[in-house]
Design a protein around this motif. Structure first.
Motif, PDB file in Angstrom:
ATOM      1  N   PHE A 193       4.676 -37.622 -15.224  1.00 51.23           N
ATOM      2  CA  PHE A 193       4.118 -37.074 -16.445  1.00 51.23           C
ATOM      3  C   PHE A 193       3.772 -38.190 -17.413  1.00 51.23           C
ATOM      4  O   PHE A 193       4.551 -39.121 -17.623  1.00 51.23           O
ATOM      5  CB  PHE A 193       5.108 -36.124 -17.130  1.00 51.23           C
ATOM      6  CG  PHE A 193       5.298 -34.830 -16.409  1.00 51.23           C
ATOM      7  CD1 PHE A 193       6.397 -34.634 -15.586  1.00 51.23           C
ATOM      8  CD2 PHE A 193       4.377 -33.806 -16.537  1.00 51.23           C
ATOM      9  CE1 PHE A 193       6.578 -33.441 -14.912  1.00 51.23           C
ATOM     10  CE2 PHE A 193       4.550 -32.604 -15.875  1.00 51.23           C
ATOM     11  CZ  PHE A 193       5.646 -32.421 -15.053  1.00 51.23           C
ATOM     12  N   PHE A 246       2.705 -33.608 -23.650  1.00 55.83           N
ATOM     13  CA  PHE A 246       2.739 -33.963 -22.237  1.00 55.83           C
ATOM     14  C   PHE A 246       1.481 -33.513 -21.507  1.00 55.83           C
ATOM     15  O   PHE A 246       0.894 -32.473 -21.818  1.00 55.83           O
ATOM     16  CB  PHE A 246       3.955 -33.326 -21.565  1.00 55.83           C
ATOM     17  CG  PHE A 246       5.246 -33.994 -21.936  1.00 55.83           C
ATOM     18  CD1 PHE A 246       5.867 -33.729 -23.143  1.00 55.83           C
ATOM     19  CD2 PHE A 246       5.827 -34.921 -21.080  1.00 55.83           C
ATOM     20  CE1 PHE A 246       7.054 -34.363 -23.494  1.00 55.83           C
ATOM     21  CE2 PHE A 246       7.013 -35.549 -21.416  1.00 55.83           C
ATOM     22  CZ  PHE A 246       7.623 -35.271 -22.621  1.00 55.83           C
ATOM     23  N   GLY A 247       1.103 -34.315 -20.500  1.00 56.21           N
ATOM     24  CA  GLY A 247       0.047 -33.926 -19.598  1.00 56.21           C
ATOM     25  C   GLY A 247       0.571 -32.991 -18.519  1.00 56.21           C
ATOM     26  O   GLY A 247       1.771 -32.721 -18.459  1.00 56.21           O
ATOM     27  N   PRO A 248      -0.299 -32.509 -17.636  1.00 53.57           N
ATOM     28  CA  PRO A 248       0.094 -31.520 -16.623  1.00 53.57           C
ATOM     29  C   PRO A 248       0.834 -32.118 -15.438  1.00 53.57           C
ATOM     30  O   PRO A 248       1.406 -31.378 -14.641  1.00 53.57           O
ATOM     31  CB  PRO A 248      -1.243 -30.922 -16.183  1.00 53.57           C
ATOM     32  CG  PRO A 248      -2.226 -32.019 -16.419  1.00 53.57           C
ATOM     33  CD  PRO A 248      -1.752 -32.743 -17.635  1.00 53.57           C
ATOM     34  N   GLY A 249       0.831 -33.431 -15.296  1.00 53.71           N
ATOM     35  CA  GLY A 249       1.593 -34.064 -14.219  1.00 53.71           C
ATOM     36  C   GLY A 249       0.764 -34.405 -13.003  1.00 53.71           C
ATOM     37  O   GLY A 249      -0.294 -33.824 -12.747  1.00 53.71           O
ATOM     38  N   ARG A 303       1.605 -34.888  -8.901  1.00 54.09           N
ATOM     39  CA  ARG A 303       2.602 -34.753  -7.836  1.00 54.09           C
ATOM     40  C   ARG A 303       2.291 -35.772  -6.749  1.00 54.09           C
ATOM     41  O   ARG A 303       1.247 -35.692  -6.109  1.00 54.09           O
ATOM     42  CB  ARG A 303       2.579 -33.349  -7.254  1.00 54.09           C
ATOM     43  CG  ARG A 303       3.031 -32.317  -8.233  1.00 54.09           C
ATOM     44  CD  ARG A 303       3.087 -30.926  -7.628  1.00 54.09           C
ATOM     45  NE  ARG A 303       3.644 -29.992  -8.588  1.00 54.09           N
ATOM     46  CZ  ARG A 303       4.925 -29.789  -8.780  1.00 54.09           C
ATOM     47  NH1 ARG A 303       5.800 -30.424  -8.044  1.00 54.09           N
ATOM     48  NH2 ARG A 303       5.358 -28.941  -9.686  1.00 54.09           N
ATOM     49  N   GLN A 330       8.654 -25.288 -19.137  1.00 57.07           N
ATOM     50  CA  GLN A 330       7.864 -25.846 -18.044  1.00 57.07           C
ATOM     51  C   GLN A 330       7.623 -24.760 -17.009  1.00 57.07           C
ATOM     52  O   GLN A 330       8.562 -24.217 -16.432  1.00 57.07           O
ATOM     53  CB  GLN A 330       8.557 -27.047 -17.403  1.00 57.07           C
ATOM     54  CG  GLN A 330       7.707 -27.719 -16.335  1.00 57.07           C
ATOM     55  CD  GLN A 330       8.354 -28.961 -15.768  1.00 57.07           C
ATOM     56  OE1 GLN A 330       9.570 -29.142 -15.820  1.00 57.07           O
ATOM     57  NE2 GLN A 330       7.544 -29.858 -15.211  1.00 57.07           N
ATOM     58  N   PRO A 386       5.992 -23.592 -13.292  1.00 58.89           N
ATOM     59  CA  PRO A 386       5.893 -24.274 -11.994  1.00 58.89           C
ATOM     60  C   PRO A 386       4.572 -25.015 -11.833  1.00 58.89           C
ATOM     61  O   PRO A 386       3.506 -24.444 -12.057  1.00 58.89           O
ATOM     62  CB  PRO A 386       6.015 -23.120 -10.996  1.00 58.89           C
ATOM     63  CG  PRO A 386       6.810 -22.085 -11.719  1.00 58.89           C
ATOM     64  CD  PRO A 386       6.374 -22.178 -13.152  1.00 58.89           C
ATOM     65  N   GLY A 387       4.644 -26.287 -11.482  1.00 59.34           N
ATOM     66  CA  GLY A 387       3.450 -27.079 -11.259  1.00 59.34           C
ATOM     67  C   GLY A 387       2.695 -27.453 -12.522  1.00 59.34           C
ATOM     68  O   GLY A 387       1.574 -27.963 -12.444  1.00 59.34           O
ATOM     69  N   LYS A 388       3.295 -27.213 -13.652  1.00 57.50           N
ATOM     70  CA  LYS A 388       2.611 -27.493 -14.915  1.00 57.50           C
ATOM     71  C   LYS A 388       3.391 -28.516 -15.741  1.00 57.50           C
ATOM     72  O   LYS A 388       4.512 -28.913 -15.397  1.00 57.50           O
ATOM     73  CB  LYS A 388       2.472 -26.198 -15.729  1.00 57.50           C
ATOM     74  CG  LYS A 388       1.704 -25.092 -15.028  1.00 57.50           C
ATOM     75  CD  LYS A 388       0.243 -25.431 -14.906  1.00 57.50           C
ATOM     76  CE  LYS A 388      -0.555 -24.349 -14.196  1.00 57.50           C
ATOM     77  NZ  LYS A 388      -0.562 -23.087 -14.941  1.00 57.50           N
ATOM     78  N   GLY A 389       2.783 -28.918 -16.841  1.00 56.93           N
ATOM     79  CA  GLY A 389       3.438 -29.845 -17.756  1.00 56.93           C
ATOM     80  C   GLY A 389       4.405 -29.131 -18.673  1.00 56.93           C
ATOM     81  O   GLY A 389       4.745 -27.978 -18.470  1.00 56.93           O
ATOM     82  N   LEU A 390       4.850 -29.860 -19.688  1.00 58.79           N
ATOM     83  CA  LEU A 390       5.828 -29.330 -20.628  1.00 58.79           C
ATOM     84  C   LEU A 390       5.129 -28.816 -21.874  1.00 58.79           C
ATOM     85  O   LEU A 390       4.262 -29.484 -22.431  1.00 58.79           O
ATOM     86  CB  LEU A 390       6.815 -30.417 -21.033  1.00 58.79           C
ATOM     87  CG  LEU A 390       7.942 -30.742 -20.074  1.00 58.79           C
ATOM     88  CD1 LEU A 390       7.439 -31.334 -18.777  1.00 58.79           C
ATOM     89  CD2 LEU A 390       8.928 -31.683 -20.734  1.00 58.79           C
TER      90      LEU A 390
END
Lengths: 114, 114
Positions: free
Chosen positions: A90, A105-108, A110, B38, B40-44
C-alpha cells in the motif's frame, strides 16, 4: 480527485526478478509512504518520504529501494524479488509527516513471488 | 515500542445487532487514534479519527471512544448491516523526530449476516 493511485494492481514474479511499483497522489501532499500488509502482521512501514527530495527507512526496508520522483510520485523497487516479499503493498500520502495529519491510502498492489 | 492489539480477531453477528470492537495500545503518548475499514482486495478507508485531547467521535452509526489513560479505544457500530462486513483496523499515531509513526492493529474481521 483520484486520490492515491497505484499500479499495477496485481503482479506475479519469479525469484530474482526485479520490478517497480508505482504510486501517485493528486492531493498536493508533501509526504508519501510505502507499507506492506501480511496476514497476522498488520501494516508495516517500508519507506517514507517526508517531503520531495527526501526518503527514509521505515520498519522493514531490507530488499527495497524507493524514489521520490517528484511531489506527486513515489515508487518502490524490488531489485531481486524473494518469496518473503509476497505481500500486499500500500502507498499512502499525507499533508505533512511529523504532525497528526490523516494518511490517505491507495488500493494496493498484490504481489506474489514464486 | 508501541503495540496495538484488537479483540476479537473475528466477529460474526446477525443483521441489526449493536456491536463493539476493541483496541488496546501499550504507549499512551499518542497524538491520535484512527479507525479504518478495509474491504477485501481494497485499500483502507478512514472511518473516524480521535485526537488525543478528545474522548470520542461519531459518524452516523459509528462511535469511537478513546481512553488514553487505560490505553483503550472502542468502535461501536449501531444497527449493523451486511454492508458493514469488512476488516476494521485500529491505528495509533505517535509523533516522531521526522515522521509520525502509525502503528496498526491486526484488525477485526466483521461479518454481518442477513
Amino acid at each position: 480527485n483520484a486520490g492515491v493511485t497505484q499500479t499495477p494492481k496485481f503482479q506475479v514474479l519469479k525469484t530474482g526478478q526485479s520490478m517497480t511499483l508505482q504510486c501517485a497522489q493528486d492531493m498536493n501532499h508533501n509526504s508519501m509512504y510505502w507499507y506492506r500488509q501480511d496476514p497476522g502482521m498488520g501494516l508495516r512501514l517500508i519507506y517514507y518520504s517526508a517531503s520531495e527530495g527526501t526518503t527514509d527507512k521505515g520498519e522493514v526496508p531490507n530488499g527495497y529501494n524507493v524514489s521520490r520522483l517528484n511531489k506527486r510520485e513515489f515508487s518502490l523497487r524490488l531489485e531481486s524479488a524473494a518469496p518473503s516479499q509476497t505481500s500486499v503493498y500500500f502507498c499512502a500520502s499525507s499533508e505533512l509527516a511529523d504532525s497528526y495529519n490523516e494518511q490517505f491510502f491507495g488500493p494496493g498492489t498484490r504481489l506474489t513471488v514464486l | 515500542k508501541q503495540e496495538v492489539t484488537q479483540i476479537p480477531a473475528a466477529l460474526s453477528v446477525p443483521e441489526g445487532e449493536n456491536l463493539v470492537l476493541n483496541c488496546s495500545f501499550t504507549d499512551s503518548a499518542i497524538y491520535n487514534l484512527q479507525w479504518f475499514r478495509q474491504d477485501p482486495g481494497k485499500g483502507l478507508t478512514s472511518l473516524l479519527l480521535i485526537q488525543s485531547s478528545q474522548r470520542e467521535q461519531t459518524s452516523g452509526r459509528l462511535n469511537a471512544s478513546l481512553d488514553k489513560s487505560s490505553g483503550r479505544s472502542t468502535l461501536y457500530i449501531a444497527a449493523s448491516q451486511p454492508g458493514d462486513s469488512a476488516t476494521y483496523l485500529c491505528v495509533s499515531f505517535a509523533g516522531g523526530t521526522s515522521y509520525g509513526k502509525l502503528t496498526f492493529g491486526q484488525g477485526t474481521i466483521l461479518t454481518v449476516h442477513p
